[in-house]
Write an enzyme that holds these catalytic residues in place. Structure first.
Site, PDB file in Angstrom:
ATOM      1  N   GLU A  67       0.815  -1.330   0.127  1.00 31.62           N
ATOM      2  CA  GLU A  67      -0.106  -0.018   0.046  1.00 31.62           C
ATOM      3  C   GLU A  67       0.935   1.067   0.031  1.00 31.62           C
ATOM      4  OE1 GLU A  67      -4.215  -1.189   1.818  1.00 31.62           O
ATOM      5  OE2 GLU A  67      -2.553  -0.947   3.271  1.00 31.62           O
TER       6      GLU A  67
ATOM      7  N   CYS B  66       3.508   8.756   0.512  1.00 33.98           N
ATOM      8  CA  CYS B  66       3.810   7.970   1.646  1.00 33.98           C
ATOM      9  C   CYS B  66       4.159   6.640   1.042  1.00 33.98           C
ATOM     10  CB  CYS B  66       2.900   7.874   2.957  1.00 33.98           C
ATOM     11  SG  CYS B  66       3.519   6.796   4.161  1.00 33.98           S
TER      12      CYS B  66
ATOM     13  N   CYS C 162       6.975  -6.148   7.406  1.00 29.87           N
ATOM     14  CA  CYS C 162       7.952  -5.634   8.045  1.00 29.87           C
ATOM     15  C   CYS C 162       8.396  -6.504   9.429  1.00 29.87           C
ATOM     16  CB  CYS C 162       7.579  -4.233   8.917  1.00 29.87           C
ATOM     17  SG  CYS C 162       8.802  -3.241   9.703  1.00 29.87           S
TER      18      CYS C 162
ATOM     19  N   CYS D 264       1.613  -1.377  15.782  1.00 27.14           N
ATOM     20  CA  CYS D 264       1.521  -1.356  14.083  1.00 27.14           C
ATOM     21  C   CYS D 264       1.099  -2.397  13.478  1.00 27.14           C
ATOM     22  CB  CYS D 264       3.302  -0.811  13.601  1.00 27.14           C
ATOM     23  SG  CYS D 264       2.996  -0.520  11.782  1.00 27.14           S
TER      24      CYS D 264
ATOM     25  N   GLY E 297       7.058  -1.383   6.148  1.00 30.17           N
ATOM     26  CA  GLY E 297       8.527  -1.622   5.923  1.00 30.17           C
ATOM     27  C   GLY E 297       9.454  -0.598   6.716  1.00 30.17           C
TER      28      GLY E 297
ATOM     29  N   SER F  41      11.760   7.083  14.825  1.00 23.82           N
ATOM     30  CA  SER F  41      10.564   6.630  15.710  1.00 23.82           C
ATOM     31  C   SER F  41      10.998   6.221  16.923  1.00 23.82           C
ATOM     32  CB  SER F  41       9.813   5.469  14.894  1.00 23.82           C
ATOM     33  OG  SER F  41       9.274   5.871  13.885  1.00 23.82           O
TER      34      SER F  41
ATOM     35  N   ASN G 218      -3.144   5.639  15.960  1.00 25.48           N
ATOM     36  CA  ASN G 218      -4.461   5.470  15.311  1.00 25.48           C
ATOM     37  C   ASN G 218      -4.599   3.986  15.435  1.00 25.48           C
ATOM     38  OD1 ASN G 218      -4.329   7.762  13.646  1.00 25.48           O
ATOM     39  ND2 ASN G 218      -2.619   7.050  12.790  1.00 25.48           N
TER      40      ASN G 218
ATOM     41  N   CYS H  74      -1.020   6.204   9.542  1.00 27.63           N
ATOM     42  CA  CYS H  74      -0.015   5.624  10.040  1.00 27.63           C
ATOM     43  C   CYS H  74      -0.084   4.321  10.854  1.00 27.63           C
ATOM     44  CB  CYS H  74       0.868   6.588  10.984  1.00 27.63           C
ATOM     45  SG  CYS H  74       1.431   8.119  10.561  1.00 27.63           S
TER      46      CYS H  74
HETATM   47  N1  SAH Z   1       9.564   1.583   9.845  1.00 33.60           N
HETATM   48  C1  SAH Z   1       9.853   3.066   9.990  1.00 33.60           C
HETATM   49  C2  SAH Z   1       8.514   3.828   8.945  1.00 33.60           C
HETATM   50  C3  SAH Z   1       7.272   3.380   9.130  1.00 33.60           C
HETATM   51  S1  SAH Z   1       6.184   3.862  10.276  1.00 33.60           S
HETATM   52  C4  SAH Z   1       9.486   3.720  11.342  1.00 33.60           C
HETATM   53  O1  SAH Z   1       9.105   2.859  12.120  1.00 33.60           O
HETATM   54  O2  SAH Z   1       9.817   4.573  11.487  1.00 33.60           O
HETATM   55  C5  SAH Z   1       5.810   5.373   9.912  1.00 33.60           C
HETATM   56  C6  SAH Z   1       5.430   6.081  11.591  1.00 33.60           C
HETATM   57  O3  SAH Z   1       4.132   5.543  11.898  1.00 33.60           O
HETATM   58  C7  SAH Z   1       6.345   5.531  12.868  1.00 33.60           C
HETATM   59  O4  SAH Z   1       6.770   6.537  13.433  1.00 33.60           O
HETATM   60  C8  SAH Z   1       5.593   4.567  13.266  1.00 33.60           C
HETATM   61  O5  SAH Z   1       5.761   4.082  14.638  1.00 33.60           O
HETATM   62  C9  SAH Z   1       4.051   5.188  13.043  1.00 33.60           C
HETATM   63  N2  SAH Z   1       3.045   4.181  13.686  1.00 33.60           N
HETATM   64  C10 SAH Z   1       3.078   2.960  13.383  1.00 33.60           C
HETATM   65  N3  SAH Z   1       2.041   2.365  13.779  1.00 33.60           N
HETATM   66  C11 SAH Z   1       1.142   3.453  14.440  1.00 33.60           C
HETATM   67  C12 SAH Z   1      -0.188   3.684  14.736  1.00 33.60           C
HETATM   68  N4  SAH Z   1      -0.957   2.654  14.805  1.00 33.60           N
HETATM   69  N5  SAH Z   1      -0.771   4.851  14.748  1.00 33.60           N
HETATM   70  C13 SAH Z   1       0.105   5.854  14.945  1.00 33.60           C
HETATM   71  N6  SAH Z   1       1.433   5.667  14.314  1.00 33.60           N
HETATM   72  C14 SAH Z   1       1.919   4.739  14.126  1.00 33.60           C
END
Ligand code: SAH
Length: 367
Positions: free
Chosen positions: A101, A114, A121, A128, A170, A225, A301, A344
């Site tokens: 996606e 994005c 991942c 996540c 990822g 992150s 989220n 996210c």
């Molecule tokens: N793997 C990389 C990039 C993908 S996630 C990373 O972790 O940075 C992009 C962002 O969305 C990250 O900061 C991640 O922690 C956040 N994210 C993941 N799940 C989420 C959720 N359920 N609600 C809000 N942010 C989330």
């Protein structure tokens, strides 16, 4: 650089996997002048044309030669959903039938794509949804850059400036070489000419990857992150922390070569009653002391199967205020596209390794 022969797997050159210099070499190997590579790049990237027959400024016999000897693999839009806030989520099918996606987020005020770097991942962050899939495979450089080609064409932005965030499915530093190659392909001036300043790479903080990134000539903006302020808590939320603990990540950040006026973004997902207390906020401010940073708070989220809750706005504001009082630049990420599960951490497609297809479907269906 891999020899051109590598790209002739199954005897066909995949133009989508080539940097300009590789395409030039491939043309030379075909007995053709190198400058045609630039023309082909323009067609593929600037005009979104992937059928060699339509590349009208190439001689007819060159076109038929190319049609016989190369492909331009491009992800296919299988489904496209539009959120009430204008965010668009694309389900893309890759050449081997796997799905990813990618998301278009309009008017933030920038236009932003994005993009995913892996199918699934391996990081398994507790909040996540993509992490629930496990890693299926890395994306190739062509598949990473291909998402940008496809989304820019679908949103009519081939001729307009846009931003790219590597925040889809990822972990980009877990697929380092292909991610960086994709950025070089997108940066090519005869193609989309995306400036690295318009690209943000988001990572859980894989320390050797960060150290390599610090030496890259083509350096995207960096987002870490973080999500927690103690190793105990972070290891629970972001398992790679066991190997690369907070102090090591922050140490690399402190030494990271930043351009003048640029800063590292620290992303912090707020989970109700887990990492959103005033103590957490104060610890976060202390950890970031001395780093040129800004903090991006992301209220969770929620998603089915994720055992955490989103804190109240009041709690989010209180957390932000504590950071601001300590002179940190803070923003709260507005979640976009939640009604189509494009926000996210909500990206997931069928076929993950950890869950059966039925379990994953159940997740997708909301139960
Ligand atoms: N793997 C990389 C990039 C993908 S996630 C990373 O972790 O940075 C992009 C962002 O969305 C990250 O900061 C991640 O922690 C956040 N994210 C993941 N799940 C989420 C959720 N359920 N609600 C809000 N942010 C989330």
């Amino acid at each position: 650089m891999p020899p051109a022969a590598v790209m002739f797997t199954q005897t066909r050159l995949d133009v989508a996997e080539a940097e300009l210099s590789e395409l030039e070499e491939a043309l030379e190997a075909l007995g053709r002048p190198r400058f045609h590579a630039r023309q082909i790049f323009q067609w593929v990237y600037k005009r979104g044309v992937t059928d060699v027959a339509l590349m009208s400024d190439l001689a007819r016999d060159l076109r038929s030669d190319l049609a016989a000897s190369c492909t331009i693999a491009t992800p296919v839009v299988e489904r496209q959903e539009r959120s009430e806030d204008g965010t668009m989520k694309f389900l893309l099918r890759l050449a081997d039938g796997k799905h990813i996606e990618s998301v278009f987020i309009p008017d933030t005020p920038a236009q932003t794509f994005c993009i995913s770097t892996q199918v699934g991942c391996a990081m398994a962050c507790g909040f996540c949804l993509t992490g629930k899939m496990g890693l299926v495979r890395n994306l190739t450089a062509g598949e990473i850059a291909g998402q940008v080609r496809v989304l820019a064409a679908a949103t009519d932005l081939l001729d307009h400036p846009f931003n790219i965030v590597l925040m889809g499915m990822g972990e980009p530093l877990h697929n380092y070489d292909d991610t960086m190659k994709a950025l070089r392909m997108l940066h090519e001036e005869h193609g989309l000419a995306v400036s690295p300043r318009r690209v943000t790479l988001s990572t859980v903080g894989i320390v050797p990857g960060l150290e390599r990134l610090a030496r890259e000539p083509l350096m995207p903006n960096l987002a870490i992150s973080l999500h927690a302020t103690t190793d105990e808590q972070r290891t629970r939320l972001v398992p790679p922390n066991r190997k690369y603990p907070l102090a090591e990540i922050l140490d690399v950040c402190r030494r990271f070569p930043l351009k003048r006026r640029s800063r590292i973004t620290f992303e912090y997902v707020l989970l109700a009653d887990v990492n959103d207390t005033p103590d957490d906020a104060r610890r976060l401010a202390r950890l970031l002391h001395g780093i040129k940073s800004k903090v991006n708070l992301i209220p969770l989220n929620p998603a089915p199967g994720i055992p955490y809750e989103r804190p109240s706005d009041e709690r989010v504001n209180r957390f932000a205020q504590i950071l601001a009082d300590r002179h940190l630049t803070v923003s709260v990420r507005k979640s976009r596209g939640r009604d189509i599960r494009a926000a996210c951490g909500q990206l997931i497609v069928e076929g993950g390794t950890k869950k059966s297809a039925a379990q994953t479907m159940a997740l997708l269906m909301g139960r």
